[in-house]
Design a protein around this motif. Structure first.
Motif, PDB file in Angstrom:
ATOM      1  N   SER A  79       0.851  -1.191   0.000  1.00 15.33           N
ATOM      2  CA  SER A  79       0.000   0.000   0.000  1.00 15.33           C
ATOM      3  C   SER A  79       0.887   1.241   0.000  1.00 15.33           C
ATOM      4  O   SER A  79       1.529   1.577   0.989  1.00 15.33           O
ATOM      5  CB  SER A  79      -0.903  -0.018   1.236  1.00 15.33           C
ATOM      6  OG  SER A  79      -1.537   1.214   1.334  1.00 15.33           O
ATOM      7  N   ASP A 125       3.924   2.182 -15.560  1.00 14.67           N
ATOM      8  CA  ASP A 125       5.130   2.659 -14.854  1.00 14.67           C
ATOM      9  C   ASP A 125       4.761   3.042 -13.419  1.00 14.67           C
ATOM     10  O   ASP A 125       4.205   4.115 -13.172  1.00 14.67           O
ATOM     11  CB  ASP A 125       5.738   3.867 -15.583  1.00 14.67           C
ATOM     12  CG  ASP A 125       7.039   4.290 -14.896  1.00 14.67           C
ATOM     13  OD1 ASP A 125       7.914   4.855 -15.580  1.00 14.67           O
ATOM     14  OD2 ASP A 125       7.171   4.069 -13.672  1.00 14.67           O
ATOM     15  N   LEU A 188       1.977   0.721  -6.615  1.00 14.38           N
ATOM     16  CA  LEU A 188       1.731  -0.577  -7.263  1.00 14.38           C
ATOM     17  C   LEU A 188       0.238  -0.869  -7.396  1.00 14.38           C
ATOM     18  O   LEU A 188      -0.182  -2.020  -7.551  1.00 14.38           O
ATOM     19  CB  LEU A 188       2.447  -1.679  -6.471  1.00 14.38           C
ATOM     20  CG  LEU A 188       3.984  -1.585  -6.527  1.00 14.38           C
ATOM     21  CD1 LEU A 188       4.625  -2.555  -5.516  1.00 14.38           C
ATOM     22  CD2 LEU A 188       4.514  -1.870  -7.930  1.00 14.38           C
ATOM     23  N   ARG A 264     -12.006   6.153 -10.799  1.00 14.88           N
ATOM     24  CA  ARG A 264     -11.573   7.281  -9.962  1.00 14.88           C
ATOM     25  C   ARG A 264     -11.276   8.414 -10.930  1.00 14.88           C
ATOM     26  O   ARG A 264     -10.392   8.286 -11.778  1.00 14.88           O
ATOM     27  CB  ARG A 264     -10.313   6.863  -9.192  1.00 14.88           C
ATOM     28  CG  ARG A 264      -9.885   7.815  -8.160  1.00 14.88           C
ATOM     29  CD  ARG A 264      -8.948   7.163  -7.189  1.00 14.88           C
ATOM     30  NE  ARG A 264      -9.652   6.156  -6.389  1.00 14.88           N
ATOM     31  CZ  ARG A 264      -9.094   5.614  -5.297  1.00 14.88           C
ATOM     32  NH1 ARG A 264      -7.881   5.931  -4.953  1.00 14.88           N
ATOM     33  NH2 ARG A 264      -9.754   4.746  -4.606  1.00 14.88           N
ATOM     34  N   ILE A 277      -2.470   7.536 -15.490  1.00 13.66           N
ATOM     35  CA  ILE A 277      -1.620   8.648 -15.946  1.00 13.66           C
ATOM     36  C   ILE A 277      -0.700   8.185 -17.087  1.00 13.66           C
ATOM     37  O   ILE A 277      -0.115   7.092 -17.006  1.00 13.66           O
ATOM     38  CB  ILE A 277      -0.734   9.148 -14.771  1.00 13.66           C
ATOM     39  CG1 ILE A 277      -1.554   9.385 -13.505  1.00 13.66           C
ATOM     40  CG2 ILE A 277       0.073  10.381 -15.181  1.00 13.66           C
ATOM     41  CD1 ILE A 277      -2.476  10.539 -13.485  1.00 13.66           C
ATOM     42  N   PRO A 279       2.673   8.156 -18.451  1.00 12.98           N
ATOM     43  CA  PRO A 279       3.972   8.511 -17.865  1.00 12.98           C
ATOM     44  C   PRO A 279       4.775   9.475 -18.743  1.00 12.98           C
ATOM     45  O   PRO A 279       5.647  10.173 -18.264  1.00 12.98           O
ATOM     46  CB  PRO A 279       4.686   7.161 -17.733  1.00 12.98           C
ATOM     47  CG  PRO A 279       3.593   6.139 -17.759  1.00 12.98           C
ATOM     48  CD  PRO A 279       2.539   6.697 -18.650  1.00 12.98           C
TER      49      PRO A 279
HETATM   50  P1  FAD Z   1      -5.725   0.057 -12.431  1.00 13.17           P
HETATM   51  O1  FAD Z   1      -5.771   0.535 -13.830  1.00 13.17           O
HETATM   52  O2  FAD Z   1      -5.375  -1.346 -12.161  1.00 13.17           O
HETATM   53  O3  FAD Z   1      -4.677   0.949 -11.607  1.00 13.17           O
HETATM   54  C1  FAD Z   1      -4.742   2.360 -11.673  1.00 13.17           C
HETATM   55  C2  FAD Z   1      -3.935   2.854 -10.507  1.00 13.17           C
HETATM   56  O4  FAD Z   1      -2.553   2.603 -10.794  1.00 13.17           O
HETATM   57  C3  FAD Z   1      -4.087   4.329 -10.307  1.00 13.17           C
HETATM   58  O5  FAD Z   1      -5.052   4.568  -9.265  1.00 13.17           O
HETATM   59  C4  FAD Z   1      -2.689   4.731  -9.850  1.00 13.17           C
HETATM   60  O6  FAD Z   1      -2.567   4.424  -8.483  1.00 13.17           O
HETATM   61  C5  FAD Z   1      -1.779   3.806 -10.610  1.00 13.17           C
HETATM   62  N1  FAD Z   1      -1.406   4.263 -11.959  1.00 13.17           N
HETATM   63  C6  FAD Z   1      -1.898   5.310 -12.649  1.00 13.17           C
HETATM   64  N2  FAD Z   1      -1.325   5.380 -13.870  1.00 13.17           N
HETATM   65  C7  FAD Z   1      -0.421   4.364 -13.948  1.00 13.17           C
HETATM   66  C8  FAD Z   1       0.495   3.907 -14.944  1.00 13.17           C
HETATM   67  N3  FAD Z   1       0.593   4.495 -16.127  1.00 13.17           N
HETATM   68  N4  FAD Z   1       1.265   2.823 -14.654  1.00 13.17           N
HETATM   69  C9  FAD Z   1       1.175   2.212 -13.440  1.00 13.17           C
HETATM   70  N5  FAD Z   1       0.320   2.588 -12.450  1.00 13.17           N
HETATM   71  C10 FAD Z   1      -0.467   3.650 -12.714  1.00 13.17           C
HETATM   72  N6  FAD Z   1      -7.780   2.906  -2.517  1.00 13.17           N
HETATM   73  C11 FAD Z   1      -8.429   3.646  -1.582  1.00 13.17           C
HETATM   74  O7  FAD Z   1      -9.236   4.498  -1.949  1.00 13.17           O
HETATM   75  N7  FAD Z   1      -8.209   3.466  -0.240  1.00 13.17           N
HETATM   76  C12 FAD Z   1      -7.310   2.554   0.217  1.00 13.17           C
HETATM   77  O8  FAD Z   1      -7.113   2.404   1.421  1.00 13.17           O
HETATM   78  C13 FAD Z   1      -6.593   1.755  -0.735  1.00 13.17           C
HETATM   79  N8  FAD Z   1      -5.686   0.854  -0.319  1.00 13.17           N
HETATM   80  C14 FAD Z   1      -5.022   0.134  -1.261  1.00 13.17           C
HETATM   81  C15 FAD Z   1      -4.061  -0.797  -0.846  1.00 13.17           C
HETATM   82  C16 FAD Z   1      -3.370  -1.546  -1.797  1.00 13.17           C
HETATM   83  C17 FAD Z   1      -2.337  -2.541  -1.344  1.00 13.17           C
HETATM   84  C18 FAD Z   1      -3.634  -1.373  -3.180  1.00 13.17           C
HETATM   85  C19 FAD Z   1      -2.896  -2.184  -4.208  1.00 13.17           C
HETATM   86  C20 FAD Z   1      -4.579  -0.455  -3.597  1.00 13.17           C
HETATM   87  C21 FAD Z   1      -5.285   0.308  -2.653  1.00 13.17           C
HETATM   88  N9  FAD Z   1      -6.235   1.223  -3.042  1.00 13.17           N
HETATM   89  C22 FAD Z   1      -6.888   1.973  -2.111  1.00 13.17           C
HETATM   90  C23 FAD Z   1      -6.651   1.343  -4.481  1.00 13.17           C
HETATM   91  C24 FAD Z   1      -5.648   2.098  -5.304  1.00 13.17           C
HETATM   92  O9  FAD Z   1      -5.556   3.381  -4.775  1.00 13.17           O
HETATM   93  C25 FAD Z   1      -6.085   2.179  -6.774  1.00 13.17           C
HETATM   94  O10 FAD Z   1      -7.200   3.037  -6.909  1.00 13.17           O
HETATM   95  C26 FAD Z   1      -6.484   0.863  -7.323  1.00 13.17           C
HETATM   96  O11 FAD Z   1      -5.502  -0.087  -7.077  1.00 13.17           O
HETATM   97  C27 FAD Z   1      -6.710   1.021  -8.823  1.00 13.17           C
HETATM   98  O12 FAD Z   1      -7.020  -0.248  -9.340  1.00 13.17           O
HETATM   99  P2  FAD Z   1      -7.915  -0.365 -10.663  1.00 13.17           P
HETATM  100  O13 FAD Z   1      -7.972  -1.800 -11.011  1.00 13.17           O
HETATM  101  O14 FAD Z   1      -9.159   0.376 -10.434  1.00 13.17           O
HETATM  102  O15 FAD Z   1      -7.110   0.456 -11.758  1.00 13.17           O
END
Ligand code: FAD
Ligand code: MG
Length: 354
Positions: A79, A125, A188, A264, A277, A279
């Protein structure tokens, strides 16, 4: 009267018999396909685990607990915004010349992240964390509450862009020592949920008939359902997320992940800015609405879905069509209408489409 009474009691006997039969059929059906499933709240999202045991007589609750434990382990380690998390401590070590030694789990997760980073030419990234925070797409370390959205100025973005380059992170796989360049931070969020779903499966799959782990739409499927039916995976309608938009029928071990602009985001001057985002530009990726990837495992599917969201339709499909055993279903929006784009054999998985 007497005969009437007899007829009555006969009718009652028959009703009772029919009721027992139905009940036993149901319970037999239940006994035939017993399963254990549950929902928890982890990583800021809903976690659903369904397990069909191999041996219906044994007590199989501990499989569920083992799978959930694996997800809790990843949540604790990965996290980015929670001070107690190992990843948070790693980020604090940025610039430290002696590096920071991470656990096997975090090192394995970073190695997998590097694979997706290289495969997607940096579209995925994890070092975008400073930009994720700049837009307010991170969350409060203690409460987990999402931060307030904010549109950074071009100067603020330009100041953060030099920190974005996961290729500069050095990881000594032997010792587990990670060297993070000064001021760099890793997030991550785009791969850890898929990784956690895979880890949950790997911890119990050797002894169950079939299982599905769904962590906020990042899904790992292993084995079969006892009724021989495919696993059904519902993809949310990007414009009405409470509704199902597409249903997939899955009949093999695999991972399925969906990234969308509806998870989000904030809107400014009629434009929607999502949490994924680019990169290269430091701006939220535009034009894409939803990307679903089906891959050999959920870790790969999760990272690739985010990367394709950045790459766009043409480059994204070109990448996917070059990967064995990976498919993608992409939706873009034109004049308020959703347009579907499919990679090779993506349609083979679709059982229903709105
Ligand atoms: P995905 O497309 O899988 O991931 C998007 C997320 O990856 C974005 O939110 C950003 O964090 C990141 N990202 C953005 N652009 C890129 C890129 N180009 N390359 C790599 N990464 C990028 N959310 C909460 O609101 N409260 C919490 O307490 C919370 N705890 C978390 C704990 C853990 C261990 C994890 C893994 C996530 C947690 N989250 C929490 C959720 C996190 O903030 C992301 O919103 C969520 O993982 C996004 O997953 P997704 O499948 O919706 O989108
Ligand atoms: Mg994801």
């Amino acid at each position: 009267m007497k005969s009437e009474k007899r007829v009555l009691s006969l009718a009652m006997v028959i009703t009772a018999l029919v009721a027992t039969l139905i009940f036993s059929l149901i319970s037999c059906a239940k006994r035939k396909y017993p399963f254990i499933s549950g929902t928890s709240q982890l990583m800021g999202t809903e976690v659903n685990i369904t397990i069909y045991p191999q041996n219906v007589e044994e007590d199989y609750d501990h499989y569920y607990q083992t799978a959930l434990g694996a997800i809790e382990e990843v949540s604790t380690v990965a996290s980015a915004y929670n001070e107690e998390s190992e990843l948070y401590q790693l980020n604090l070590s940025a610039g430290n010349e002696s590096g920071y030694t991470v656990s096997y789990l975090l090192s394995d997760l970073l190695i997998k992240a590097r694979e997706v980073y290289l495969l997607t030419d940096g579209a995925f990234d994890p070092s975008v964390a400073p930009l994720v925070s700049a837009y307010g797409f991170d969350y409060h370390p203690k409460t987990g509450e999402a931060s307030q959205p904010y549109m950074p100025t071009q100067n603020e973005i330009d100041a953060l862009l030099p920190l974005v380059d996961f290729g500069r992170v050095l990881l000594d796989e032997e010792s587990g020592v990670v060297f993070l360049p000064k001021d760099m931070r890793l997030d991550l969020g785009a791969i850890a949920k898929g990784y956690a779903a895979d880890l949950a499966c790997s911890r119990v799959s050797y002894s169950v008939k079939g299982m599905m782990v769904d962590i906020g739409g990042d899904i790992a499927i292993y084995g079969e359902r006892p009724d021989g039916e495919p696993w059904v995976v519902a993809i949310a309608d990007p414009r009405e997320p409470e509704k199902t938009f597409v249903e997939l029928a899955i009949t093999k071990n695999c991972g399925i992940a969906t990234s969308g602009d509806y998870e989000r985001y904030f809107e400014m001057d009629g434009v929607r800015y999502g949490h994924i985002i680019d990169p290269d530009t430091g701006f939220p990726a535009q034009w894409m609405v939803s990307v679903t990837v089906i891959a050999p495992n959920a870790t790969m599917a999760d990272g690739l879905a985010t990367a394709i969201f950045v790459l766009g339709v043409e480059k994204g499909l070109f990448l996917i069509n070059g990967l064995p055993d990976v498919s993608a279903i992409i939706y873009t929006e034109e004049d308020g209408r959703l347009i579907a784009h499919y990679s090779q054999n993506a349609k083979d998985f679709i059982s229903k489409e709105k």
